[in-house]
Design an enzyme around this catalytic site. Structure first.
Site, mmCIF file in Angstrom:
data_model
loop_
_atom_site.group_PDB
_atom_site.id
_atom_site.type_symbol
_atom_site.label_atom_id
_atom_site.label_comp_id
_atom_site.label_asym_id
_atom_site.label_seq_id
_atom_site.Cartn_x
_atom_site.Cartn_y
_atom_site.Cartn_z
ATOM 1 N N SER A 1 -10.939 -2.896 2.142
ATOM 2 C CA SER A 1 -10.903 -2.071 3.350
ATOM 3 C C SER A 1 -12.307 -1.580 3.661
ATOM 4 O O SER A 1 -12.999 -1.069 2.774
ATOM 5 C CB SER A 1 -9.991 -0.855 3.144
ATOM 6 O OG SER A 1 -8.649 -1.262 3.117
ATOM 7 N N LYS B 1 -4.494 6.295 10.646
ATOM 8 C CA LYS B 1 -5.876 6.055 10.216
ATOM 9 C C LYS B 1 -6.825 7.197 10.621
ATOM 10 O O LYS B 1 -8.037 7.050 10.484
ATOM 11 C CB LYS B 1 -6.396 4.734 10.820
ATOM 12 C CG LYS B 1 -5.653 3.500 10.355
ATOM 13 C CD LYS B 1 -6.095 3.099 8.959
ATOM 14 C CE LYS B 1 -5.316 1.899 8.463
ATOM 15 N NZ LYS B 1 -5.481 1.685 7.022
ATOM 16 N N ARG C 1 0.851 -1.185 0.000
ATOM 17 C CA ARG C 1 0.000 0.000 0.000
ATOM 18 C C ARG C 1 0.891 1.240 0.000
ATOM 19 O O ARG C 1 1.191 1.805 1.036
ATOM 20 C CB ARG C 1 -0.889 -0.035 1.263
ATOM 21 C CG ARG C 1 -1.815 1.145 1.454
ATOM 22 C CD ARG C 1 -2.519 0.988 2.804
ATOM 23 N NE ARG C 1 -3.397 2.106 3.112
ATOM 24 C CZ ARG C 1 -3.007 3.223 3.706
ATOM 25 N NH1 ARG C 1 -1.732 3.400 4.038
ATOM 26 N NH2 ARG C 1 -3.873 4.171 3.968
#
Length: 206
Positions: free
Chosen positions: A109, A138, A40
């Site tokens: 996700s 996050k 990612r």
């Protein structure tokens, strides 16, 4: 559907490696028993991402560690990687499944109970759900979702749920008790001085 035979998913972020090169770190993690990698690196241009994926695949593939790449179905196909990981608002799952076949993994996700239900209905192999706890990486996804919601989505999901967001070794037991199949980890692995030791601790905890 492919079987999800891992519980520890390392999500890469080369900005979290304390200045160390990502591939040798991942190599050490795999040696210590790391079970799966999600590549990612959203800010990398395609050519650099392709080269990085090739380098990681060269160390992950011989040891049968699945490598999934974020969103880039084209690169996954070009390099024959193990699967693709989608954002909740990115490409639809069904046409991707038709394109990549049943052997490769599709992860999604998710940030709400509705996201998890959609992923279940669309034919995904697993979901990553979070953030469960507060964590800088996050915060853009909003407030932590917490253990009660994690327990609820795990109860209602027929596919494995991986908890992510502020996951430390000490928190593995509580997310597993809530029903999580496994955990997605960034900082608790990549920032550690000895990533091999960190992987072994997580593996024991799981």
């Amino acid at each position: 559907m492919s079987s999800v035979n891992f519980r520890l998913l390392l999500v890469t972020d080369r900005h979290h490696t304390q200045g160390r090169s990502l591939v040798p770190l991942l190599d050490r993690a795999i040696e210590a028993g790391l079970q799966a990698i999600q590549l990612r690196e959203r800010d990398l241009p395609t050519r650099e991402l392709l080269l990085l994926a090739q380098e990681i695949y060269a160390v992950s593939s011989p040891r049968s560690v699945p490598l999934l790449i974020n969103d880039r179905v084209d690169l996954m196909m070009a390099l024959n990687l193990d699967g693709v990981h989608l954002r909740s608002d990115s490409l639809p799952t069904r046409p991707i499944r038709q394109l990549i076949g049943s052997r490769r993994l599709i992860g999604i996700s998710t940030h709400s109970a509705e996201d998890v239900q959609r992923a279940n209905q669309s034919g995904a192999d697993y979901v990553v759900f979070g953030p469960i706890f507060d964590t800088p990486s996050k915060r853009s996804f909003g407030a932590p979702l917490g253990l009660a919601l994690l327990a609820e989505v795990c109860r209602r999901s027929s596919i494995p749920v991986f908890a992510i967001g502020g996951i430390t070794c000490d928190r593995v037991a509580v997310v597993r008790r809530a029903g999580a199949h496994g955990v997605g980890v960034i900082g608790a692995l990549l920032t550690r001085d000895d990533i091999g030791e960190a992987v072994r601790e997580f593996t024991d905890a799981l």
